[in-house]
Scaffold this active site. Sequence first.
Site, PDB file in Angstrom:
ATOM      1  N   ARG A 229       0.831  -1.196   0.000  1.00 54.12           N
ATOM      2  CA  ARG A 229       0.000   0.000   0.000  1.00 54.12           C
ATOM      3  C   ARG A 229       0.866   1.245   0.000  1.00 54.12           C
ATOM      4  O   ARG A 229       1.864   1.314   0.727  1.00 54.12           O
ATOM      5  CB  ARG A 229      -0.887   0.046   1.261  1.00 54.12           C
ATOM      6  CG  ARG A 229      -2.214  -0.682   1.096  1.00 54.12           C
ATOM      7  CD  ARG A 229      -3.097   0.005   0.054  1.00 54.12           C
ATOM      8  NE  ARG A 229      -4.302  -0.740  -0.271  1.00 54.12           N
ATOM      9  CZ  ARG A 229      -4.393  -1.740  -1.152  1.00 54.12           C
ATOM     10  NH1 ARG A 229      -3.337  -2.131  -1.819  1.00 54.12           N
ATOM     11  NH2 ARG A 229      -5.543  -2.329  -1.396  1.00 54.12           N
ATOM     12  N   GLU A 258      -4.074   7.610  -5.389  1.00 55.28           N
ATOM     13  CA  GLU A 258      -4.250   6.966  -6.700  1.00 55.28           C
ATOM     14  C   GLU A 258      -5.537   7.482  -7.329  1.00 55.28           C
ATOM     15  O   GLU A 258      -6.514   7.697  -6.607  1.00 55.28           O
ATOM     16  CB  GLU A 258      -4.314   5.446  -6.525  1.00 55.28           C
ATOM     17  CG  GLU A 258      -2.998   4.871  -5.988  1.00 55.28           C
ATOM     18  CD  GLU A 258      -3.038   3.351  -5.818  1.00 55.28           C
ATOM     19  OE1 GLU A 258      -4.068   2.736  -6.132  1.00 55.28           O
ATOM     20  OE2 GLU A 258      -2.037   2.782  -5.371  1.00 55.28           O
ATOM     21  N   HIS A 277      -0.629   0.151  -9.852  1.00 51.61           N
ATOM     22  CA  HIS A 277      -1.394  -0.748  -8.971  1.00 51.61           C
ATOM     23  C   HIS A 277      -1.908  -1.977  -9.745  1.00 51.61           C
ATOM     24  O   HIS A 277      -3.114  -2.210  -9.842  1.00 51.61           O
ATOM     25  CB  HIS A 277      -2.561   0.002  -8.318  1.00 51.61           C
ATOM     26  CG  HIS A 277      -3.057  -0.657  -7.058  1.00 51.61           C
ATOM     27  ND1 HIS A 277      -3.628   0.043  -6.041  1.00 51.61           N
ATOM     28  CD2 HIS A 277      -3.061  -1.953  -6.656  1.00 51.61           C
ATOM     29  CE1 HIS A 277      -3.975  -0.778  -5.051  1.00 51.61           C
ATOM     30  NE2 HIS A 277      -3.632  -2.006  -5.413  1.00 51.61           N
TER      31      HIS A 277
HETATM   32  N1  LIG Z   1      -0.546  -4.387  -5.216  1.00 56.21           N
HETATM   33  C1  LIG Z   1      -1.655  -5.069  -5.196  1.00 56.21           C
HETATM   34  O1  LIG Z   1      -2.420  -5.072  -6.147  1.00 56.21           O
HETATM   35  C2  LIG Z   1      -1.982  -5.886  -4.004  1.00 56.21           C
HETATM   36  C3  LIG Z   1      -2.593  -7.141  -4.150  1.00 56.21           C
HETATM   37  C4  LIG Z   1      -2.900  -7.869  -3.010  1.00 56.21           C
HETATM   38  C5  LIG Z   1      -2.624  -7.357  -1.753  1.00 56.21           C
HETATM   39  N2  LIG Z   1      -2.082  -6.123  -1.652  1.00 56.21           N
HETATM   40  C6  LIG Z   1      -1.772  -5.555  -0.349  1.00 56.21           C
HETATM   41  O2  LIG Z   1      -0.738  -6.320   0.224  1.00 56.21           O
HETATM   42  C7  LIG Z   1      -0.786  -6.194   1.631  1.00 56.21           C
HETATM   43  C8  LIG Z   1      -0.670  -7.568   2.262  1.00 56.21           C
HETATM   44  O3  LIG Z   1      -1.782  -8.366   1.947  1.00 56.21           O
HETATM   45  P1  LIG Z   1      -1.927  -9.786   2.655  1.00 56.21           P
HETATM   46  O4  LIG Z   1      -3.038 -10.479   1.987  1.00 56.21           O
HETATM   47  O5  LIG Z   1      -0.638 -10.459   2.737  1.00 56.21           O
HETATM   48  O6  LIG Z   1      -2.390  -9.336   4.102  1.00 56.21           O
HETATM   49  P2  LIG Z   1      -2.295 -10.210   5.421  1.00 56.21           P
HETATM   50  O7  LIG Z   1      -3.239  -9.609   6.366  1.00 56.21           O
HETATM   51  O8  LIG Z   1      -2.386 -11.652   5.105  1.00 56.21           O
HETATM   52  O9  LIG Z   1      -0.820  -9.914   5.921  1.00 56.21           O
HETATM   53  C9  LIG Z   1      -0.408  -8.695   6.445  1.00 56.21           C
HETATM   54  C10 LIG Z   1       0.669  -8.977   7.456  1.00 56.21           C
HETATM   55  O10 LIG Z   1       1.184  -7.741   7.916  1.00 56.21           O
HETATM   56  C11 LIG Z   1       1.491  -7.895   9.281  1.00 56.21           C
HETATM   57  N3  LIG Z   1       1.594  -6.605   9.928  1.00 56.21           N
HETATM   58  C12 LIG Z   1       0.594  -5.786  10.356  1.00 56.21           C
HETATM   59  N4  LIG Z   1       1.117  -4.689  10.930  1.00 56.21           N
HETATM   60  C13 LIG Z   1       2.457  -4.807  10.853  1.00 56.21           C
HETATM   61  C14 LIG Z   1       3.533  -3.989  11.269  1.00 56.21           C
HETATM   62  N5  LIG Z   1       3.327  -2.825  11.877  1.00 56.21           N
HETATM   63  N6  LIG Z   1       4.789  -4.419  11.015  1.00 56.21           N
HETATM   64  C15 LIG Z   1       5.018  -5.596  10.402  1.00 56.21           C
HETATM   65  N7  LIG Z   1       4.027  -6.433  10.003  1.00 56.21           N
HETATM   66  C16 LIG Z   1       2.773  -6.028  10.225  1.00 56.21           C
HETATM   67  C17 LIG Z   1       0.367  -8.749   9.799  1.00 56.21           C
HETATM   68  O11 LIG Z   1       0.726  -9.381  11.008  1.00 56.21           O
HETATM   69  C18 LIG Z   1       0.166  -9.737   8.674  1.00 56.21           C
HETATM   70  O12 LIG Z   1       0.920 -10.905   8.887  1.00 56.21           O
HETATM   71  C19 LIG Z   1      -2.092  -5.466   1.937  1.00 56.21           C
HETATM   72  O13 LIG Z   1      -1.801  -4.106   2.123  1.00 56.21           O
HETATM   73  C20 LIG Z   1      -2.873  -5.624   0.660  1.00 56.21           C
HETATM   74  O14 LIG Z   1      -3.827  -4.616   0.488  1.00 56.21           O
HETATM   75  C21 LIG Z   1      -1.748  -5.387  -2.744  1.00 56.21           C
HETATM   76  O1  LIG Z   2      -5.581  -5.029  -1.862  1.00 57.58           O
HETATM   77  C1  LIG Z   2      -5.732  -5.578  -2.947  1.00 57.58           C
HETATM   78  O2  LIG Z   2      -6.443  -6.582  -3.121  1.00 57.58           O
HETATM   79  C2  LIG Z   2      -4.967  -5.056  -4.106  1.00 57.58           C
HETATM   80  O3  LIG Z   2      -4.344  -3.865  -3.795  1.00 57.58           O
HETATM   81  C3  LIG Z   2      -5.730  -4.979  -5.366  1.00 57.58           C
HETATM   82  O4  LIG Z   2      -6.442  -3.787  -5.472  1.00 57.58           O
HETATM   83  P1  LIG Z   2      -7.396  -3.555  -6.743  1.00 57.58           P
HETATM   84  O5  LIG Z   2      -8.498  -4.545  -6.632  1.00 57.58           O
HETATM   85  O6  LIG Z   2      -7.844  -2.159  -6.656  1.00 57.58           O
HETATM   86  O7  LIG Z   2      -6.560  -3.824  -7.949  1.00 57.58           O
END
Ligand SMILES: NC(=O)c1ccc[n+]([C@@H]2O[C@H](COP(=O)([O-])OP(=O)(O)OC[C@H]3O[C@@H](n4cnc5c(N)ncnc54)[C@H](O)[C@@H]3O)[C@@H](O)[C@H]2O)c1
Ligand SMILES: O=C(O)[C@H](O)COP(=O)(O)O
Length: 525
Positions: A229, A258, A277
């Site tokens: 994020r 964004e 993204h």
């Molecule tokens: N770029 C994209 O399109 C995309 C796609 C999918 C997920 N994401 C993002 O990726 C991130 C992770 O997703 P996920 O499914 O693995 O989430 P998740 O909840 O499975 O994992 C997040 C982890 O972060 C840890 N955490 C929370 N606070 C913390 C801190 N202060 N320091 C260190 N660790 C900490 C939690 O304990 C957890 O293990 C989210 O922000 C999600 O929105 C982005």
């Molecule tokens: O948190 C997520 O699942 C990802 O950041 C994907 O976001 P989007 O659905 O807007 O592509």
Amino acid sequence: MKVLVTDPIADAGLDRIREAGYAVETAYDVEGEALLEAVSDANGLIVRSGTQVTAEVFEAAPNLVIVGRAGIGVDNIDIEAATEHGVIVANAPEGNVRAAAEHTVAMGFAAARSIPQAHARLKNGEWAKSDYLGTEVNGKTLGVVGLGRVGQEVAKKLSSLGMSIVAYDPYIGQERAEQLGAELVEFDDCLSRADFLTVHTPLTPETKDLISTDELETMGSGYLINCARGGVVDEAALAHAVDSGVLDGAAVDVFADEPVSPDNPLLDVDDIVVTPHLGASTSAAQENVAVSTADQVVAAFREEPVMNALNAPSVDESAFPRIRPYIGLAETAGKIAGQLLDGRIGEIEVSYNGDIAGEDVELVTASALKGVFTPLEWQVNAVNAPRIAKERGIDVTESKSRQSEDFQSLVSVTVRNGDEEMTIAGTLFAGDDPRIVRINGYRLDAIPHGHMLIARNYDKPGVIGLIGTVLGDGDVNIAGMFNARRAKPGGEALTVYNLDSEVPDAVRDELLADDRIIDVDIITL
Ligand SMILES: NC(=O)c1ccc[n+]([C@@H]2O[C@H](COP(=O)([O-])OP(=O)(O)OC[C@H]3O[C@@H](n4cnc5c(N)ncnc54)[C@H](O)[C@@H]3O)[C@@H](O)[C@H]2O)c1
Ligand SMILES: O=C(O)[C@H](O)COP(=O)(O)O
């Protein structure tokens, strides 16, 4: 029921909703007043990261039951406001994990091998072979900040490419980290040991600007990848760190604002690779999250468990058929208890005896609270009932015992107001036929349904006749009745009537005027 979809999701999800018999309206890229207008008659709202679901949106959507997030991050949704309005928020936490992890790995390689830069120059006719000397990942250390679903998947992929993994995540157990071959370390250690640092936390007040100037200096060199994020990494600090050579490069898929504005400092630095993204943007991931989100919206409409609800009591899908009938029973018991106790409720206890005590009853307890609060005319449901109790300083306790005197399962709701209390206990006959079997120690067998009159009276001859006559004179037909009394004749008794219509005030007053009647409560379920 209508579902408004304000960010594009895969057709498979839209079809799923239509097949379930609900209408779908798409209104992509709406914001401000247009969003408020569009959501005003929606029962469900599906978004990705593009729609800001603020408190105003919930204000404008009185019929909203659920917001489905077709993806993982919910930092664009005001979950507090959702809960306040009794709206479920559910995400799709699994469907795009692989896509996000693959993109993270790709971004790491893109930065370490300058693929986008070299690509752009070659397209421009330049053979800049000698300008690029990349970094291999084999034998290097990957630092993972946030070892959740995506972080773990990235760790697995990159350890198979020869990287050692160190991770910082205060909420993950040593055992899980060891299973992944990751060494759990302190934050500073993670930063200083990483050749590649990849961030996978949600954006929360705690993680906002988690990585800024000091942290980048602690890294000292190497590459930073942020596919989690925007906002977790301070953008100006990162741009400066790469530009000034503190880091070798960076790869960024997500931004604090964004769509990103053209003057974002990250866009100006050549060694920072950026994508708009795209982490979740694969057809497989989009289909997964769209279908999972649609299923949850449909479940919410059908009052079935919403598997990935973030603000509602959860329930295991396999256990749901066993607890389903108790949800209504507990709500009814709560409604009766709340209406029979006068004055401000200070405490609510929900007790489970017998087989039901072996189940996960979080949703049943929330339903009992909903029942207690419903007659008080708050906008209440099982999502916001526990919060309403908390906000009003009402203590809620839940107790369980596998022992049950007379029934296979018994659910009791007790409401207390200082010294006074009212307990309503119910059970199910033949699996799903609800009965009220105790009212404050009176044993009975009453069907909780429609209009009910509950009279406390002295156990004297003619009282039941009197009540029947007064109700008859008031044109109120009796559908059924049950009389219960304390151990000996002549003491207090309790009579429960099921009626075909409401009881006029005059009828109630006439009953109360008779000195054999102690109290009369009229309840509508
Ligand atoms: N770029 C994209 O399109 C995309 C796609 C999918 C997920 N994401 C993002 O990726 C991130 C992770 O997703 P996920 O499914 O693995 O989430 P998740 O909840 O499975 O994992 C997040 C982890 O972060 C840890 N955490 C929370 N606070 C913390 C801190 N202060 N320091 C260190 N660790 C900490 C939690 O304990 C957890 O293990 C989210 O922000 C999600 O929105 C982005
Ligand atoms: O948190 C997520 O699942 C990802 O950041 C994907 O976001 P989007 O659905 O807007 O592509």
